[in-house]
Design a protein around this motif. Structure first.
Motif, PDB file in Angstrom:
ATOM      1  N   ILE A 305       0.875  -1.177   0.000  1.00 55.63           N
ATOM      2  CA  ILE A 305       0.000   0.000   0.000  1.00 55.63           C
ATOM      3  C   ILE A 305       0.908   1.221   0.000  1.00 55.63           C
ATOM      4  N   THR A 306       0.739   2.095  -0.965  1.00 51.13           N
ATOM      5  CA  THR A 306       1.643   3.236  -1.012  1.00 51.13           C
ATOM      6  C   THR A 306       0.982   4.475  -1.598  1.00 51.13           C
ATOM      7  N   ASN A 307       1.521   5.618  -1.214  1.00 52.83           N
ATOM      8  CA  ASN A 307       1.052   6.927  -1.648  1.00 52.83           C
ATOM      9  C   ASN A 307       2.234   7.655  -2.274  1.00 52.83           C
ATOM     10  N   PRO A 308       2.565   7.340  -3.538  1.00 52.23           N
ATOM     11  CA  PRO A 308       3.772   7.919  -4.137  1.00 52.23           C
ATOM     12  C   PRO A 308       3.655   9.427  -4.299  1.00 52.23           C
ATOM     13  N   PRO A 309       4.785  10.126  -4.245  1.00 52.17           N
ATOM     14  CA  PRO A 309       4.755  11.577  -4.484  1.00 52.17           C
ATOM     15  C   PRO A 309       4.312  11.861  -5.910  1.00 52.17           C
ATOM     16  N   TYR A 310       3.544  12.944  -6.079  1.00 54.78           N
ATOM     17  CA  TYR A 310       3.091  13.303  -7.421  1.00 54.78           C
ATOM     18  C   TYR A 310       3.113  14.798  -7.588  1.00 54.78           C
ATOM     19  N   GLY A 311       2.821  15.255  -8.802  1.00 58.45           N
ATOM     20  CA  GLY A 311       3.006  16.651  -9.170  1.00 58.45           C
ATOM     21  C   GLY A 311       2.412  17.654  -8.208  1.00 58.45           C
ATOM     22  N   GLU A 312       1.168  17.377  -7.697  1.00 57.20           N
ATOM     23  CA  GLU A 312       0.513  18.342  -6.815  1.00 57.20           C
ATOM     24  C   GLU A 312       1.173  18.400  -5.444  1.00 57.20           C
ATOM     25  N   GLU A 319       8.850  14.033 -12.985  1.00 51.09           N
ATOM     26  CA  GLU A 319       9.464  13.191 -11.952  1.00 51.09           C
ATOM     27  C   GLU A 319       8.449  12.210 -11.389  1.00 51.09           C
ATOM     28  N   ALA A 320       7.206  12.683 -11.189  1.00 53.63           N
ATOM     29  CA  ALA A 320       6.153  11.811 -10.672  1.00 53.63           C
ATOM     30  C   ALA A 320       5.864  10.681 -11.652  1.00 53.63           C
ATOM     31  N   GLU A 321       5.831  10.995 -12.935  1.00 53.64           N
ATOM     32  CA  GLU A 321       5.595   9.966 -13.945  1.00 53.64           C
ATOM     33  C   GLU A 321       6.723   8.939 -13.960  1.00 53.64           C
ATOM     34  N   GLU A 322       7.941   9.396 -13.759  1.00 57.98           N
ATOM     35  CA  GLU A 322       9.069   8.475 -13.752  1.00 57.98           C
ATOM     36  C   GLU A 322       8.961   7.487 -12.590  1.00 57.98           C
ATOM     37  N   ILE A 323       8.454   7.961 -11.444  1.00 57.55           N
ATOM     38  CA  ILE A 323       8.243   7.059 -10.307  1.00 57.55           C
ATOM     39  C   ILE A 323       7.173   6.027 -10.647  1.00 57.55           C
ATOM     40  N   CYS A 324       6.071   6.461 -11.287  1.00 56.55           N
ATOM     41  CA  CYS A 324       5.015   5.529 -11.704  1.00 56.55           C
ATOM     42  C   CYS A 324       5.576   4.468 -12.647  1.00 56.55           C
ATOM     43  N   ARG A 325       6.423   4.910 -13.563  1.00 59.93           N
ATOM     44  CA  ARG A 325       7.018   3.992 -14.544  1.00 59.93           C
ATOM     45  C   ARG A 325       7.924   2.975 -13.826  1.00 59.93           C
ATOM     46  N   THR A 326       8.691   3.473 -12.862  1.00 58.84           N
ATOM     47  CA  THR A 326       9.575   2.589 -12.094  1.00 58.84           C
ATOM     48  C   THR A 326       8.767   1.580 -11.290  1.00 58.84           C
ATOM     49  N   MET A 327       7.658   2.037 -10.681  1.00 60.86           N
ATOM     50  CA  MET A 327       6.814   1.114  -9.945  1.00 60.86           C
ATOM     51  C   MET A 327       6.315  -0.010 -10.832  1.00 60.86           C
ATOM     52  N   GLY A 328       5.892   0.327 -12.044  1.00 64.06           N
ATOM     53  CA  GLY A 328       5.411  -0.686 -12.968  1.00 64.06           C
ATOM     54  C   GLY A 328       6.467  -1.730 -13.286  1.00 64.06           C
ATOM     55  N   GLN A 329       7.741  -1.301 -13.280  1.00 62.18           N
ATOM     56  CA  GLN A 329       8.833  -2.220 -13.586  1.00 62.18           C
ATOM     57  C   GLN A 329       9.203  -3.106 -12.402  1.00 62.18           C
ATOM     58  N   VAL A 330       9.122  -2.557 -11.169  1.00 59.06           N
ATOM     59  CA  VAL A 330       9.590  -3.322  -9.997  1.00 59.06           C
ATOM     60  C   VAL A 330       8.455  -3.961  -9.211  1.00 59.06           C
TER      61      VAL A 330
END
Length: 383
Positions: A305-312, A319-330
């Motif tokens: 369960i996580t609340n990743p940092p995002y643009g707002e 940067e927020a999109e890059e974290i989403c992309r990384t999450m999808g990979q790992v």
């Protein structure tokens, strides 16, 4: 304590069904659900239980009355007709605050003044006095006027229920305790769960997961406004706390694993977990999200369960999109680990790389979000 009252609890939009289930489990009767609110009936002991036990409610109010008013005269008369003396004594304080939407009566200061004068008029007739010192206990009167329907209640909570007492310190953009508890409920965290949060911030999610898994009442460590009221001087709150202490599941095998790239977040999570009394169940370390690789024992299931940092909140959109992309990979698809990610990103699934099994709209403060749920459907997670 057998006196029946109408109790109302506001909640964040999207958590109504979760809160309704909590109220039902607590023993609330005649439950009704509306946008951002659950209303039910119970005795005064239920008021104490609601304050101490409800995880997703924002506060607990006792409804004194409800009526239509399109003029100030109707507002005054309707307020003066209600039995305020059932709770408020001759020397007690009764400040007034509230709000109005889509109604003919829209001036907050005028409504506040008229409601105050109407209660005084009621007390003049009941207590046969003209001057009220207001030196006793505080009974916060709250009003709401929605589409010309006035609801008047007494706030029994004081500081909002999200203030559990363990998070005096937080990072820049913490998730609210009540919304974290709601996602924990959606993820069906239990006493034998393994919970992961690889972007833990100040630790709110893993702490709320621990409180739920160990059956620790979220309000067990704090005081509430109604504890100073005459009708609660029989020790109702103390009795509920004693019962709650006896119901803690100390034999639960729950564990949580929290990490964050920021060393200050790691420090805050450890500090807050200790304040909440669950430090022994939460393992915290500094780590980058790209290195997330949980080792789940055979026969166990994990819940991320996580609340990743995002643009707002903290990062630029890229940067927020890059974290989403990384999450999808790992975050691989696996039977022994489900994912529950809250994000306001409209194209989260596209960036993450997979379509969610289910979604739930929620508001994180004023930000419209969705909880994206990824799990093997045969495990039966609820929507």
């Amino acid at each position: 304590m057998d006196k029946k009252v109408t109790i109302t609890c506001p909640c964040l939009f999207g958590l109504e069904s979760v809160l309704s289930f909590e109220v039902k489990k607590l023993g609330g009767e005649n439950i009704t659900v509306s946008d951002g609110r659950v209303t039910f009936e119970g005795n005064l002991a239920m008021v104490a239980k609601a304050n101490i036990w409800l995880r997703t409610a924002e506060r607990v109010g006792i409804v004194i009355g409800k009526f239509r008013a399109e003029t100030f005269t109707e507002l005054f008369d309707g307020t003066a007709a209600l039995p305020w003396e059932d709770f408020i004594g001759v020397d007690d304080q009764f400040p007034v605050k509230g709000w109005s939407r889509n109604s003919k009566l829209f001036s907050m200061s005028d409504c506040q003044s008229i409601i105050k004068r109407a209660i005084v008029r009621r007390f003049e007739n009941v207590y046969h006095k003209e001057i009220f010192a207001e030196t006793g206990a505080i009974y916060q009167v709250q009003f709401s006027i929605l589409k010309d329907t006035v609801t008047l209640l007494l706030d029994t909570t004081g500081a909002g229920l999200h203030k559990r007492g363990y998070r005096a310190n937080a990072n820049e953009a913490p998730i609210k305790e009540t919304i974290a508890a709601g996602i924990v409920d959606l993820a069906r965290v239990r006493g034998d769960s393994l919970v992961y949060d690889p972007m833990c911030g100040s630790g709110t999610i893993v702490i709320e997961a621990a409180l739920k898994a160990l059956n620790i009442a979220p309000g067990i460590r704090r005081r509430f406004a109604a504890q100073s009221w005459k009708c609660f001087q029989n020790g109702a709150f103390d009795e509920v706390r004693r019962e709650a202490s006896a119901q803690v599941r100390r034999d639960a095998v729950f564990e949580a694993f929290a990490s964050d790239i920021d060393p200050e977040a790691v420090r805050l999570t450890r500090e807050n977990a200790a304040k909440a009394g669950v430090a022994g169940r939460i393992h915290v370390r500094q780590a980058d999200i790209k290195d997330f690789a949980p080792e789940i024992p055979e026969g166990r299931r994990g819940v991320l369960i996580t609340n990743p940092p995002y643009g707002e909140r903290l990062l630029a959109a890229s940067e927020a999109e890059e974290i989403c992309r990384t999450m999808g990979q790992v975050f691989p698809q696996r039977d022994d680990l489900g994912y529950y990610i809250i994000s306001p990103h409209d194209d989260f699934e596209g960036v993450f790389g997979r379509e969610a099994v289910r979604r739930r709209k929620l508001y994180n403060g004023m930000i419209k979000c969705q909880v994206y749920m990824y799990f093997n459907s045969r495990h039966g997670e609820k929507a």
